[in-house]
Design a protein around this motif. Structure first.
Motif, PDB file in Angstrom:
ATOM      1  N   ALA A 159     -22.970   0.726 -16.919  1.00 59.85           N
ATOM      2  CA  ALA A 159     -21.737   1.351 -17.222  1.00 59.85           C
ATOM      3  C   ALA A 159     -21.236   2.406 -15.906  1.00 59.85           C
ATOM      4  O   ALA A 159     -19.704   2.232 -15.586  1.00 59.85           O
ATOM      5  CB  ALA A 159     -21.815   2.445 -18.390  1.00 59.85           C
ATOM      6  N   GLN A 160     -22.195   2.779 -15.298  1.00 64.36           N
ATOM      7  CA  GLN A 160     -21.879   3.800 -14.038  1.00 64.36           C
ATOM      8  C   GLN A 160     -21.240   2.865 -13.029  1.00 64.36           C
ATOM      9  O   GLN A 160     -20.348   3.229 -12.182  1.00 64.36           O
ATOM     10  CB  GLN A 160     -23.095   4.470 -13.654  1.00 64.36           C
ATOM     11  N   THR A 162     -19.756  -0.105 -13.003  1.00 65.96           N
ATOM     12  CA  THR A 162     -18.401  -0.536 -13.314  1.00 65.96           C
ATOM     13  C   THR A 162     -17.509   0.634 -13.208  1.00 65.96           C
ATOM     14  O   THR A 162     -16.249   0.261 -12.355  1.00 65.96           O
ATOM     15  CB  THR A 162     -18.425  -0.797 -14.930  1.00 65.96           C
ATOM     16  N   GLY A 163     -17.967   1.945 -13.440  1.00 68.17           N
ATOM     17  CA  GLY A 163     -17.192   3.073 -12.962  1.00 68.17           C
ATOM     18  C   GLY A 163     -17.036   3.194 -11.517  1.00 68.17           C
ATOM     19  O   GLY A 163     -15.902   3.642 -10.953  1.00 68.17           O
TER      20      GLY A 163
END
Lengths: 218, 218
Positions: A159-160, A162-163
């Motif tokens: 998720a990080q 992707t961010g």
């Protein structure tokens, strides 16, 4: 890869008129964006250009941002194909870290090339996910599982990352003048930065505590 | 720190009626959000509740998202104060990496606590920056300069880490039910993930090629 990306490349079956309306509307959106950019295009114009009623457009896409989200999904399909079945290192067959570098580089290029549409797809009033492609997170998560960097929580790391990939372009980069020389430099810097970031994170000659404790050898 | 954050805590002087209108509108927005959440609040209701004309509201804030952006800025002010003048490690006085961990943890908490407003401030039709606080990027950039991790391009790394921090909450996390036990676990996992991410990136006993080439010692 199948279990992570069951839906990609396989849109749900739609009724024939819905398919046709969607195609008409996306063609209209593409034409209007090419003529004068995404930022000024209104729902009314999209409906008029596509020959559909405004009610139909609204029911089908919910909002202006929803239309651009659908357009972005369409544009993303060739990137998805390249990731799922194209040549390595973007496609299958290369080591995980090489694929991760290739994916991030391709995603940054994609977001630059489609920046206006990507930005126009963002609407905080809409349900999540919008503006972020689940492909990124699922694909990055799968590659991390293959690379097995010494992190405890690969879901969060995915998720990080992707961010780290989408955030600068979706939330930070000004929209103006993406064809300028400065933008070309920015694009190159972001690609190099991604390469450096994931290489540092994944290529460490470091074994995590849990691996040591369980005597896992690679 | 001054050169990176010249504007924080020092809003531009506004005319007295503009200040009053802004305060009225933000109070109305706060009240409406507390009553039934941000997602359903319309410009019309905000204007009616604040006692201002819709034209005034529109001229001042541009859009519904602009109002929530202003509200988010207000809410962020206490975090800014803590970063600029509070106790270490969030405030000045602790080593850079400790401050980076503390800042990210505080930012994740802030985005959870204000998730609805933060999401509602996102509007791809608006000029950037919206939905991303420049504070994050500037502060992270400053701390990276202090920590000096072995990365070539600290501006890009700061942008990516800001994306790693804001992206999961702004672009990926579903808005529903952030008070649930699952959300509390998610919050904790994101905070731990941030700590792990920046610790790995910054605490490496690794010297970059350029430092070796120039014989830089720390």
């Amino acid at each position: 890869m199948k279990e992570f990306l069951p839906q990609l490349g396989k849109p749900r079956p739609e009724r024939a008129d819905a398919v046709r309306n969607r195609a008409l509307l996306l063609a209209a959106a593409r034409a209007l964006v090419a003529e004068r950019g995404a930022s000024d295009v209104t729902m009314d114009e999209l409906a008029a250009r596509s020959g559909l009623g405004k009610g139909t457009v609204f029911r089908r896409f919910g909002s202006r941002a929803g239309i651009f989200q659908a357009l972005l999904d369409e544009e993303e399909r060739s990137l998805q194909q390249a990731v799922m079945a194209g040549d390595p290192p973007l496609g299958p067959g290369a080591p995980g870290l090489e694929r991760l570098v290739a994916y991030g580089t391709a995603r940054i290029g994609f977001l630059f090339d489609n920046h206006e549409i990507a930005r126009a797809s963002l609407d905080g009033g809409q349900k999540i996910p919008a503006g972020e492609s689940p492909l990124s997170r699922l694909h990055i998560r799968m590659l991390l599982g293959e690379i097995r960097p010494a992190f405890g929580d690969l879901d969060v790391l995915a998720a990080q990352l992707t961010g780290a990939l989408d955030g600068p372009l979706m939330l930070q980069l000004p929209t103006e003048d993406l064809s300028s020389a400065a933008a070309a430099r920015q694009r190159k810097r972001l690609m190099q930065g991604w390469t450096e970031l994931v290489t540092r994170l994944c290529a460490l000659p470091h074994r995590g505590p849990s691996e040591e404790a369980h005597g896992v050898h690679r």
